[in-house]
Design a protein around this motif. Sequence first.
Motif, mmCIF file in Angstrom:
data_model
loop_
_atom_site.group_PDB
_atom_site.id
_atom_site.type_symbol
_atom_site.label_atom_id
_atom_site.label_comp_id
_atom_site.label_asym_id
_atom_site.label_seq_id
_atom_site.Cartn_x
_atom_site.Cartn_y
_atom_site.Cartn_z
ATOM 1 N N UNK A 119 0.855 -1.194 0.000
ATOM 2 C CA UNK A 119 0.000 0.000 0.000
ATOM 3 C C UNK A 119 0.888 1.240 0.000
ATOM 4 N N UNK A 120 0.469 2.288 -0.739
ATOM 5 C CA UNK A 120 1.188 3.553 -0.740
ATOM 6 C C UNK A 120 0.378 4.610 -0.001
ATOM 7 N N UNK A 121 1.073 5.592 0.537
ATOM 8 C CA UNK A 121 0.439 6.611 1.368
ATOM 9 C C UNK A 121 0.896 8.000 0.928
ATOM 10 N N UNK A 122 -0.026 8.953 1.017
ATOM 11 C CA UNK A 122 0.298 10.358 0.746
ATOM 12 C C UNK A 122 -0.039 11.175 1.978
ATOM 13 N N UNK A 123 0.979 11.654 2.669
ATOM 14 C CA UNK A 123 0.885 12.400 3.911
ATOM 15 C C UNK A 123 0.455 11.472 5.061
ATOM 16 N N UNK A 124 0.726 11.921 6.278
ATOM 17 C CA UNK A 124 0.348 11.145 7.446
ATOM 18 C C UNK A 124 1.418 11.202 8.518
ATOM 19 N N UNK A 125 1.194 10.389 9.531
ATOM 20 C CA UNK A 125 2.116 10.268 10.653
ATOM 21 C C UNK A 125 2.615 8.824 10.674
ATOM 22 N N UNK A 126 3.918 8.637 10.506
ATOM 23 C CA UNK A 126 4.522 7.327 10.323
ATOM 24 C C UNK A 126 5.447 7.036 11.504
ATOM 25 N N UNK A 127 5.352 5.838 12.065
ATOM 26 C CA UNK A 127 6.251 5.495 13.156
ATOM 27 C C UNK A 127 6.590 4.008 13.134
ATOM 28 N N UNK A 128 7.795 3.717 13.599
ATOM 29 C CA UNK A 128 8.293 2.344 13.627
ATOM 30 C C UNK A 128 9.119 2.145 14.886
ATOM 31 N N UNK A 129 8.921 1.009 15.530
ATOM 32 C CA UNK A 129 9.664 0.660 16.745
ATOM 33 C C UNK A 129 10.645 -0.458 16.397
ATOM 34 N N UNK A 130 11.934 -0.160 16.491
ATOM 35 C CA UNK A 130 12.913 -1.180 16.124
ATOM 36 C C UNK A 130 14.240 -1.003 16.839
ATOM 37 N N UNK A 131 15.083 -2.045 16.722
ATOM 38 C CA UNK A 131 16.442 -2.051 17.260
ATOM 39 C C UNK A 131 17.435 -2.192 16.113
ATOM 40 N N UNK A 132 18.590 -1.574 16.263
ATOM 41 C CA UNK A 132 19.641 -1.673 15.256
ATOM 42 C C UNK A 132 20.299 -3.058 15.275
ATOM 43 N N UNK A 133 20.860 -3.455 14.154
ATOM 44 C CA UNK A 133 21.796 -4.577 14.138
ATOM 45 C C UNK A 133 23.027 -4.177 14.943
ATOM 46 N N UNK A 134 23.522 -5.094 15.758
ATOM 47 C CA UNK A 134 24.565 -4.757 16.726
ATOM 48 C C UNK A 134 25.966 -4.911 16.136
ATOM 49 N N UNK A 135 26.243 -4.129 15.101
ATOM 50 C CA UNK A 135 27.581 -4.142 14.497
ATOM 51 C C UNK A 135 27.758 -2.886 13.657
ATOM 52 N N UNK A 136 28.976 -2.375 13.626
ATOM 53 C CA UNK A 136 29.268 -1.257 12.741
ATOM 54 C C UNK A 136 29.191 -1.732 11.292
ATOM 55 N N UNK A 137 28.997 -0.772 10.386
ATOM 56 C CA UNK A 137 28.887 -1.115 8.969
ATOM 57 C C UNK A 137 27.483 -1.466 8.535
ATOM 58 N N UNK A 138 26.510 -1.348 9.455
ATOM 59 C CA UNK A 138 25.109 -1.664 9.122
ATOM 60 C C UNK A 138 24.280 -0.387 9.041
ATOM 61 N N UNK A 139 23.315 -0.401 8.133
ATOM 62 C CA UNK A 139 22.438 0.743 7.885
ATOM 63 C C UNK A 139 21.005 0.295 8.136
ATOM 64 N N UNK A 140 20.431 0.748 9.242
ATOM 65 C CA UNK A 140 19.137 0.264 9.735
ATOM 66 C C UNK A 140 18.067 1.306 9.434
ATOM 67 N N UNK A 141 17.250 1.043 8.406
ATOM 68 C CA UNK A 141 16.485 2.136 7.795
ATOM 69 C C UNK A 141 14.976 1.958 7.836
ATOM 70 N N UNK A 142 14.314 3.088 8.070
ATOM 71 C CA UNK A 142 12.854 3.241 8.006
ATOM 72 C C UNK A 142 12.626 4.464 7.136
ATOM 73 N N UNK A 143 11.949 4.303 5.960
ATOM 74 C CA UNK A 143 11.943 5.391 4.987
ATOM 75 C C UNK A 143 10.755 5.294 4.036
ATOM 76 N N UNK A 144 10.597 6.342 3.231
ATOM 77 C CA UNK A 144 9.563 6.444 2.199
ATOM 78 C C UNK A 144 10.228 6.836 0.893
ATOM 79 N N UNK A 145 9.751 6.271 -0.217
ATOM 80 C CA UNK A 145 10.317 6.646 -1.517
ATOM 81 C C UNK A 145 9.303 6.385 -2.622
ATOM 82 N N UNK A 146 9.150 7.348 -3.518
ATOM 83 C CA UNK A 146 8.254 7.167 -4.657
ATOM 84 C C UNK A 146 8.804 6.102 -5.595
#
Length: 280
Positions: A119-146
Motif C-alpha cells: 500500500x502507498x500513502x500520501x501524507x500522514x504520521x509514520x512510526x516504527x519501533x525497532x532495534x539496530x543490528x549490533x555491528x558497525x557497517x550496518x544501515x538500519x532504515x525506516x523510509x519512504x520513496x516514490x
Amino acid sequence: MKGWFLKPAFILILKMIRMISALIFSFFLLLSCTENDCPISDIGLGNKNSYQLVWSDDFDYPDSQLDVNWNAQNGPNSHILCSRWRENAIVENGILHLKNKKEKRGGQEWTSASIWSKIQFQYGYFECRYKYAAATGTNNSFWLMTTGINPTQGKKFEIDINEGHYPAEVNTNLHNWSDITTDSVTGKSKHPSDHKSFDYSLKPGVNLANDYHIYSLEWTKDSLIYSFDGNVIRRLKNEFCHSPAPVYLSEAIISWAGEVTDAIDGTSMVVDWVKVYQLK
C-alpha cells in the motif's frame, strides 16, 4: 484579608514566570533552526486526536504471511556491499528480523533484506519501533520513496526517517531524485539532498541495538517533522514530496556506516511494529 491578598498575587507571579519561560524556550528554539528547518506544521507532531490509524503491522503471524503486506527485494545492489533477499526477512515470535549473513550471493559477499509496503500513502504520521543490528557497517532504515517515473505532483523523493548506524547514530535525509545532474568532468551523477545526523552516544550508555526505540515522521503538504522517541529532532519545509509512496524497512551493509567486519554476520535489524496514521 492579608492571606486573601497574597494568594492572587502569588498566582500572578507564577503565571508571569511561566510566560517568560515559554518566551525564552521559543527564542532558543528559533536560534537552533536554520531558515529551511523551521516551518510550522499545520497539524502538530504527535497530535493523534487529529489522526486515525489506517495501516499497521505488528508481525504477529507466520513468516509466510509477510508477503501479504510487503514486497521484498530479491537481487544484488551496486551501491551497497550486500545483495538483499526475501529469505533474510524473517518473522518469528511477533518480530521481524532483517538478517545479515556473510554469504556469497548475487555476486556480492554479504546478504541482507529490504521490504516495502504494498500500500502507498500520501501524507500522514509514520512510526516504527525497532532495534539496530549490533555491528558497525550496518544501515538500519525506516523510509519512504516514490516508485516509477516522475510523479504528476511534486518530484520523485526519498524521505529517510532514519538511516541508523550502530551504536547510537540517527540519520535523517531528504532526497530529490527528479533533478539529477551529471558532472561534465567526472561523469558522476548527483542530486539535491539534505542530511542531518544526531549522535546519541553523547548520552552515557546509549546503544540503539540494545533496546527498542520509536522513529517517527509527520508528513504534511507543508512540512516534514522527524522525531525520536516522541521528541522532535528536525523540521523541514515540504517543497516537493506530494505523491504517494510505500513504507520501506531495510537493512544494508555499507562502508560509511563504520568498519565492516565479520561481527556483522548473524546480526539483524529487529522490528517490533510499524504504524501509519492519517487525518480523520
